[in-house]
Design a protein around this motif. Structure first.
Motif, short mmCIF file in Angstrom:
data_model
loop_
_atom_site.label_atom_id
_atom_site.label_comp_id
_atom_site.label_asym_id
_atom_site.label_seq_id
_atom_site.Cartn_x
_atom_site.Cartn_y
_atom_site.Cartn_z
N ARG A 34 90.41 41.29 38.83
CA ARG A 34 90.63 40.66 40.18
C ARG A 34 91.84 39.88 40.49
O ARG A 34 92.31 39.64 41.23
CB ARG A 34 89.43 39.78 40.48
CG ARG A 34 88.14 40.19 40.64
CD ARG A 34 87.14 39.12 40.81
NE ARG A 34 87.36 38.19 41.98
CZ ARG A 34 87.20 38.86 43.33
NH1 ARG A 34 86.33 39.76 43.75
NH2 ARG A 34 87.47 37.90 44.08
N GLY A 35 92.38 39.56 39.27
CA GLY A 35 93.96 38.77 38.96
C GLY A 35 93.56 37.22 39.25
O GLY A 35 94.30 36.72 39.75
N GLU A 36 92.39 36.80 39.28
CA GLU A 36 91.95 35.45 39.37
C GLU A 36 90.64 35.01 38.52
O GLU A 36 89.88 35.87 38.27
CB GLU A 36 91.70 35.15 40.75
CG GLU A 36 90.48 35.89 41.41
CD GLU A 36 90.14 35.44 42.66
OE1 GLU A 36 90.50 33.96 43.00
OE2 GLU A 36 89.68 36.27 43.66
N GLU A 37 90.78 33.75 38.07
CA GLU A 37 89.75 33.19 37.29
C GLU A 37 88.50 32.78 38.46
O GLU A 37 88.94 32.05 39.38
CB GLU A 37 90.25 31.99 36.63
CG GLU A 37 90.89 32.33 35.71
CD GLU A 37 90.02 32.87 34.34
OE1 GLU A 37 88.85 32.58 34.12
OE2 GLU A 37 90.50 33.96 33.61
N VAL A 38 87.53 33.40 38.22
CA VAL A 38 86.37 32.94 39.20
C VAL A 38 85.31 32.05 38.58
O VAL A 38 85.05 32.48 37.27
CB VAL A 38 85.86 34.06 40.13
CG1 VAL A 38 86.99 34.68 41.04
CG2 VAL A 38 85.35 35.17 39.03
N PRO A 39 84.52 31.44 38.84
CA PRO A 39 83.36 30.65 38.20
C PRO A 39 82.37 31.80 38.13
O PRO A 39 81.99 32.60 39.13
CB PRO A 39 83.05 29.74 39.12
CG PRO A 39 83.67 29.72 40.47
CD PRO A 39 84.51 30.91 40.34
N VAL A 40 81.62 31.81 36.96
CA VAL A 40 80.86 32.90 36.53
C VAL A 40 79.62 32.37 35.79
O VAL A 40 79.58 31.20 35.31
CB VAL A 40 81.50 34.15 35.42
CG1 VAL A 40 82.69 34.73 36.16
CG2 VAL A 40 81.78 33.45 33.95
N ARG A 41 78.63 33.00 35.81
CA ARG A 41 77.09 32.51 35.33
C ARG A 41 76.67 33.86 34.86
O ARG A 41 76.74 34.99 35.29
CB ARG A 41 76.38 32.00 36.57
CG ARG A 41 75.18 31.22 36.07
CD ARG A 41 74.45 30.70 37.30
NE ARG A 41 73.59 31.52 37.82
CZ ARG A 41 73.34 31.76 39.07
NH1 ARG A 41 73.63 30.78 39.91
NH2 ARG A 41 72.38 32.60 39.42
N PHE A 42 75.74 33.66 33.80
CA PHE A 42 75.29 34.68 33.19
C PHE A 42 73.53 34.62 33.27
O PHE A 42 72.90 33.44 32.86
CB PHE A 42 75.29 34.70 31.57
CG PHE A 42 77.07 35.00 31.54
CD1 PHE A 42 77.58 36.11 31.38
CD2 PHE A 42 77.92 33.92 31.51
CE1 PHE A 42 79.00 36.24 31.42
CE2 PHE A 42 79.29 33.90 31.09
CZ PHE A 42 79.72 35.20 31.11
N ASP A 43 72.90 35.41 33.94
CA ASP A 43 71.61 35.52 34.23
C ASP A 43 71.08 36.69 33.67
O ASP A 43 71.40 37.74 33.12
CB ASP A 43 71.37 35.38 35.91
CG ASP A 43 72.29 34.47 36.52
OD1 ASP A 43 72.44 33.26 35.78
OD2 ASP A 43 72.22 34.49 37.72
N VAL A 44 69.54 36.21 33.45
CA VAL A 44 68.73 37.33 32.87
C VAL A 44 67.64 37.69 33.92
O VAL A 44 67.00 36.61 34.46
CB VAL A 44 68.11 37.25 31.50
CG1 VAL A 44 67.15 38.31 31.19
CG2 VAL A 44 69.27 37.08 30.34
#
Length: 120
Positions: A95-105
């Motif tokens: 994406r060419g940018e840092e985005v906030p991420v989360r890891f879900d199950v």
């Protein structure tokens, strides 16, 4: 050892696909936007990438029948966690940018869904 059972393999695939469909429906109901399914990268695949607000969620879908009991958080081992972190980094780079991420199950057992945010 015993021969791999192709019909079992197929059953698992179908079960997995159903689990993903169920999870996508759940996420949409909860106001998420599905960005990608089976998001493939050089590091491996994320089952679902979804977005809520400005957070991108990388969702591992665990599908099982009742008899195979294990906590979903146990099913995501260190190697898989690393893989998902790499996938997320790849996603940001693409994406060419840092985005906030989360890891879900998402844990789907016999058609019942349990959803764990920030699972790892």
């Amino acid at each position: 050892g015993h021969m791999p059972d192709p019909s079992q393999d197929l059953r698992n695939k179908i079960l997995g696909r159903k689990g993903e469909n169920l999870t996508c429906r759940y996420l949409k109901r909860c106001g998420y936007k599905i960005i990608a399914r089976n998001y493939a990268t050089p590091f491996g695949e994320a089952d679902i990438v979804a977005r809520k607000g400005d957070i991108y969620c990388f969702v591992e879908v665990k599908t099982r029948t009742e008899d195979a009991f294990a906590l979903p958080s146990e099913a995501v081992n260190a190697a898989k966690r690393r893989r998902y972190h790499n996938i997320a980094r790849y996603f940001c780079a693409a994406r060419g940018e840092e985005v906030p991420v989360r890891f879900d199950v998402a844990s789907v057992t016999d058609g019942r869904l349990e959803y764990f945010e920030n699972a790892y």
